[in-house]
Design an enzyme around this catalytic site. Structure first.
Site, PDB file in Angstrom:
ATOM      1  CG  HIS A  33       1.123   3.613  -7.463  1.00  0.00           C
ATOM      2  ND1 HIS A  33       1.307   3.135  -6.013  1.00  0.00           N
ATOM      3  CD2 HIS A  33       2.538   2.083  -7.517  1.00  0.00           C
ATOM      4  CE1 HIS A  33       2.610   2.632  -6.180  1.00  0.00           C
ATOM      5  NE2 HIS A  33       2.897   1.908  -6.636  1.00  0.00           N
ATOM      6  CG  HIS A  59       5.347   2.991 -11.244  1.00  0.00           C
ATOM      7  ND1 HIS A  59       4.772   1.834 -12.269  1.00  0.00           N
ATOM      8  CD2 HIS A  59       5.344   3.250 -10.367  1.00  0.00           C
ATOM      9  CE1 HIS A  59       4.631   0.988 -10.682  1.00  0.00           C
ATOM     10  NE2 HIS A  59       5.080   2.038  -9.659  1.00  0.00           N
ATOM     11  CG  ASP A  95       8.608  -3.125  -5.032  1.00  0.00           C
ATOM     12  OD1 ASP A  95       7.467  -3.123  -5.276  1.00  0.00           O
ATOM     13  OD2 ASP A  95       9.710  -2.449  -5.151  1.00  0.00           O
ATOM     14  CD  GLU A 121       1.461  -1.147  -8.154  1.00  0.00           C
ATOM     15  OE1 GLU A 121       1.859  -0.430  -9.194  1.00  0.00           O
ATOM     16  OE2 GLU A 121       2.679  -1.528  -7.020  1.00  0.00           O
ATOM     17  CG  ASN A 173       6.715  -3.501 -11.987  1.00  0.00           C
ATOM     18  OD1 ASN A 173       8.102  -3.297 -11.062  1.00  0.00           O
ATOM     19  ND2 ASN A 173       6.373  -4.145 -10.621  1.00  0.00           N
ATOM     20  NE  ARG A 174      11.696  -0.905  -9.305  1.00  0.00           N
ATOM     21  CZ  ARG A 174      11.008  -1.296  -8.688  1.00  0.00           C
ATOM     22  NH1 ARG A 174       9.785  -1.845  -8.477  1.00  0.00           N
ATOM     23  NH2 ARG A 174      11.113   0.066  -6.997  1.00  0.00           N
TER      24      ARG A 174
END
Length: 384
Positions: free
Chosen positions: A207, A133, A281, A347, A107-108
């Site tokens: 993922h 990622h 998302d 995820e 993720n971010r």
């Protein structure tokens, strides 16, 4: 030549060596075969774990990627439920995380920056200035070492990777291992293990992109029925970075507690979060929290075929991504053109941008305190 491993254990030292296992009658068979080569000439190997009930999983050494997951429907018809490329060259030249092991940080992370013990670390900004990622040179584009392959009542394949200190800006030399195992009932377990020699942050996951109707089916993943046992989610900014809030799902398109088709709420332009994400998302804060053993994080069913996927995890969150950036330019398996809604990701994870939110579950890993995330893809059929 295809190397069948039945009643045999494969281990890796300087090379793979063979040792005969005691029991020749095995319910889950492990095989391996060449899958192609990378641009530098390095070989990629595919390992297939296949149960007698028709469930099988194929994993690539490149990205320790779950490449294929074959699942029978209620009538015994088998379909691969994962979106991915057919060619190894596409995984290398146009990486898109499909089925890959994600790290160091799934993720971010906002602006690719976090502070640990008073020191600020800068990561590559590969997603509109954010680090996504692993920052673009993450675990998904590394050719992992195949450590061992084993057939048996539970078949396993073990992959390893060393990420050096400073890799993509992260502190600490990280020694990682991913173990895939498939049992007779069709439970595919993935265990992520890691140790570090310096304090660092870590958030590993898989993922995979699913359509339980089958990859390339006329029924896209929007017809799949999704359940997520989460009373709250983490809303995001326009850059898809969590605000730090835990927001209740009740009365919003994000309420999947009772199960509903993925498409419901997907185009609700009155919800700013749907607008920001171009659909779903978002990270869901699971009611179960962090657990010692894997517990249910999501359930995905194709009602027409009866194929069911349950995702279990020890982690406190799960990112639901509705395939919003599948734009018709990706050509996948069997020449299928992937478009928005053709597949979704589920995820399991710690929360996005956790190093910058003290109220989120910690992603810190210290020397002498190994990291472990255990998740399971459990596939069954609904007979009705």
């Amino acid at each position: 030549m295809r190397n069948t491993v039945k009643g045999i254990v494969l281990t890796a030292a300087s090379s793979l060596t063979l040792a005969v296992a005691a029991n020749p009658a095995l319910a889950v068979e492990a095989t391996q075969a060449p899958a192609g080569a990378l641009s530098d000439g390095k070989a990629v190997t595919a390992v297939t774990l296949k149960a007698e009930n028709g469930v099988s999983a194929t994993i690539l050494t490149f990205g320790a990627t779950l490449w294929k997951l074959d699942v029978p429907d209620r009538n015994g018809k088998v379909a691969d439920v994962l979106l991915a490329y057919d060619k190894i060259s596409d995984f290398e030249t146009r990486p898109n995380y499909w089925g890959a092991t994600i790290g160091r940080y799934g993720n971010r992370i906002a602006e690719g920056r976090f502070t640990l013990d008073g020191k600020t670390y800068q990561l590559p900004g590969n997603d509109n200035g954010q680090s996504l990622h692993g920052g673009g040179k993450g675990f998904d584009v590394q050719n992992w070492k195949l450590e061992s392959v084993k057939s048996g009542k539970v078949a396993t394949a073990v992959f390893s990777l060393v990420s050096p200190d400073g890799d993509s800006g992260y502190p600490g030399t990280l020694r990682t291992k991913v173990t895939y195992s498939l049992d007779e009932a069709g439970n595919l377990k993935i265990v992520f293990d890691a140790t570090t020699d310096k304090p660092t942050v870590l958030n590993m996951t898989n993922h995979a992109i699913f359509n339980m109707a089958g990859e390339g089916s006329e029924r896209d993943a929007m017809t799949n029925v999704l359940t997520i046992p989460a009373s709250a989610y983490t809303p995001v900014t326009e850059k898809l970075i969590p605000t730090g809030e835990l927001r209740r799902v009740e009365g919003t398109p994000f309420d999947f507690r009772k199960g509903k088709p993925v498409a419901m709420g997907l185009r609700d332009g009155t919800d700013q979060q749907i607008v920001y994400g171009r659909g779903f998302d978002h990270n869901f804060a699971l009611d179960k929290g962090v657990t010692k053993t894997p517990e249910l994080a999501a359930r995905l069913e194709d009602p027409a075929s009866g194929r069911v996927l349950e995702v279990l995890t020890t982690e406190p969150g799960i990112q639901f991504y509705s395939g919003n950036f599948l734009d018709g330019t990706y050509i996948g398996k069997q020449g299928h053109l992937y478009r928005m809604g053709d597949g979704i990701a589920l995820e399991p994870q710690r929360f996005p941008d956790s190093p910058n939110h003290p109220n989120f579950p910690s992603t810190r890993v210290d020397p002498g305190k190994p990291y472990r995330h255990v998740m399971i893809y459990r596939v069954t059929t609904n007979p009705r």
